[in-house]
Design an enzyme around this catalytic site. Structure first.
Site, PDB file in Angstrom:
ATOM      1  N   GLU A  45      -3.211   7.537  -4.187  1.00 31.13           N
ATOM      2  CA  GLU A  45      -3.123   6.279  -3.445  1.00 31.13           C
ATOM      3  C   GLU A  45      -3.022   5.093  -4.397  1.00 31.13           C
ATOM      4  O   GLU A  45      -3.745   5.037  -5.389  1.00 31.13           O
ATOM      5  CB  GLU A  45      -4.371   6.122  -2.562  1.00 31.13           C
TER       6      GLU A  45
ATOM      7  N   TYR B 164       0.858  -1.189   0.000  1.00 30.17           N
ATOM      8  CA  TYR B 164       0.000   0.000   0.000  1.00 30.17           C
ATOM      9  C   TYR B 164       0.895   1.240   0.000  1.00 30.17           C
ATOM     10  O   TYR B 164       1.893   1.291   0.730  1.00 30.17           O
ATOM     11  CB  TYR B 164      -0.883   0.027   1.265  1.00 30.17           C
TER      12      TYR B 164
END
Ligand code: GDP
Ligand code: MN
Length: 379
Positions: free
Chosen positions: A189, A101
Site C-alpha cells: 500500500e 492512494y
C-alpha cells in the site's frame, strides 16, 4: 510479517518504484547526519508498525539542523497507539501537489487480487470508503493474467488521477503489482502516492505485509526480522523447522496435528493449568523432530512439566515411542514428561516405553488423565 515504512520503501525501491532519498536513524545525532547527507528540508518520521503516525505527531518537517534535533528528540520514545518509537526514517522532503492512494491486496472470496486506487489519498482509505466510496476505483486482477500496462492506463483514468500523473502512475502501479506478486506480499500500500508540483509521481509512504508462507524462497527477508522483537523460543523453533508458538504458561506441549495441539491446550486449561506453548510436530514424530521439540521446550525457563500428546494415525505410536527414547538420550530434560500415546500401534509403543518409565517419564491412559498429571506436576 509487517514491514516498517523504511523496509517497505527498500522493498519498493528494489522493484523500481520511486521513493525519496533517505535513511534510518536510531539516535538524534544519526538523524542529523542523515539530514545533512540528503539535504534540507527533510521529513523526520517515526518507524512504528501502525498507521496514523502523522496525526500522532510522528511525522515532522525540518528545515535545518536545529529542527531535526528538536523533532528527533520528540519523536524517539514517543508512544504511538502503544508502539514506542525506537527508530526514525529521515528523508528529503517532497513538495506535494496531490495525494493519491494505491494498494494491492488479496481478495480471498473471489480468488483474485484486488487493486484500489483513489485520487483522494493522504487520509485513511477506510474514511474514503465510508464517506466517498465512488472515489475509489477497484480493480479485480486475475492472478494468471496479471496487470498489464494497458489495464493500468484504463485504471488511472477511471480513478481520475490528474492527467499529468496518469502515465507515470500506470507504470508505477505495474511495478507495485510486480513487487506485490513476485515479492510475495499480502498487502502493498502507498498512501500517499504523490504528484509533485513539477509533475513527478512517487511513493511517500509504504505499508507492506509479507506472506510468511513464502519465506522459504526469500532468504533475503532475514534482514527484515528484528531480533530484538522476536521471542527467542520462536526463533529457536523456527531454526529447527518446528511449528511453534510461545505462550506464557508452565506446561510445555508437544502434539501431532494442529487440531490435537489446540485441544491439548484446551484440556490443560480445563484442568486448571496453563500452556507454555503450542507445538505441532505433524506426522513425522521421529527422533530428530522429537529431540528438537524437547530442546525448544526445555529452553523455556517457565516450563515445569511437559505433556506429549500423540494420537497415532498414519504415524505409528511405536515409532513415536522410539523417537522419544532416542531423543531423551540426546537431550537432558529439566522437567518431568507425561505421555499420552494412543492410536495405531499404541500397545507396542507403550510396551517399548515401559522399562524406561520413572518419576520423570510417565504415561497416562487418556488425554484428560495426562493433562491432570502434567498440570499437577507444574503447579
Ligand atoms: P502516516 O500518517 O502513518 O500514514 O504517515 P505518512 O508517511 O503517510 O505521512 C503522513 C502525512 O505527512 C502525509 O499524508 C503527508 O501529508 C505528510 N508528509 C509526509 N512526508 C511528507 C513530505 O515529504 N512533504 C510534505 N510536505 N508532507 C509530507
Ligand atoms: Mn500514510
Amino acid at each position: 510479517m509487517d514491514l516498517f515504512e523504511y523496509q517497505g520503501k527498500r522493498y519498493f525501491a528494489r522493484h523500481g518504484i520511486a521513493v525519496s532519498p533517505g535513511d534510518v536513524a536510531d539516535t538524534v545525532d544519526e538523524a542529523v547526519a542523515v539530514a545533512e547527507r540528503v539535504g534540507y528540508p527533510v521529513v523526520v518520521k517515526a518507524q512504528v508498525k501502525v498507521g496514523g503516525r502523522g496525526k500522532a505527531g510522528g511525522v515532522k518537517l525540518a528545515n535545518n539542523v536545529d529542527e531535526v534535533r528538536e523533532h528527533a528528540v520528540n519523536i524517539l520514545g514517543l508512544d504511538i497507539k502503544g508502539h514506542v518509537v525506537k527508530r526514525l526514517w529521515v528523508e528529503r522532503s517532497s513538495d506535494i501537489a496531490k495525494e493519491y492512494y494505491a494498494s494491492f491486496t488479496l481478495d480471498r472470496p473471489n480468488k483474485t487480487h484486488l487493486g484500489m486506487l483513489s485520487a483522494q489519498g493522504g487520509v485513511e482509505i477506510e474514511v474514503v470508503a465510508e464517506e466517498n466510496p465512488e472515489a475509489i476505483a477497484f480493480l479485480s486482477i486475475d492472478p494468471v493474467e496479471g496487470l498489464t500496462l494497458a489495464t493500468a492506463r484504463r485504471w488511472v483514468a477511471e480513478a481520475e488521477l490528474d492527467d499529468v500523473a496518469r502515465e507515470q502512475s500506470a507504470e508505477l502501479l505495474v511495478k507495485l503489482y510486480e513487487c506485490y506478486t513476485q515479492g510475495d506480499c499480502d498487502l502493498a500500500e502507498i498512501n500517499p502516492l504523490i504528484l509533485t508540483p513539477d509533475n513527478k509521481v512517487h511513493a511517500l509512504d509504504a505499508k507492506v505485509t509479507l506472506d510468511e508462507n513464502a519465506s522459504y524462497r526469500h532468504p533475503e527477508w532475514e534482514e527484515f526480522r528484528g531480533d530484538e522483537f522476536e521471542d527467542p523460543r520462536e526463533k529457536m523453533a523456527k531454526e529447527k523447522g518446528l511449528n511453534y508458538i510461545g505462550l506464557d504458561g508452565t506446561v510445555g506441549i508437544i502434539a501431532n496435528g494442529a487440531g490435537l495441539a489446540m485441544s491439548t491446550l484446551d484440556v490443560v486449561n480445563q484442568v486448571g493449568g496453563t500452556a507454555a506453548n503450542f507445538l505441532d510436530i505433524g506426522g513425522g514424530a521421529n527422533a530428530d523432530v522429537m529431540a528438537a521439540a524437547l530442546e525448544v521446550i526445555n529452553a523455556d525457563p517457565k516450563v515445569k512439566s511437559i505433556f506429549v500428546n500423540i494420537f497415532g494415525g498414519i504415524t505409528r505410536v511405536d515409532e513415536v515411542a522410539k523417537g522419544v527414547l532416542e531423543a531423551l538420550k540426546r537431550v537432558s530434560i529439566n522437567s518431568p514428561i507425561v505421555l499420552r500415546l494412543d492410536g495405531t500401534n499404541a500397545l507396542e509403543g507403550r510396551a517399548l516405553l515401559a522399562p524406561h518409565l520413572n518419576e520423570n517419564l510417565i504415561t497416562e491412559p487418556t488425554m484428560l488423565d495426562a493433562a491432570r498429571r502434567a498440570v499437577a506436576l507444574a503447579n
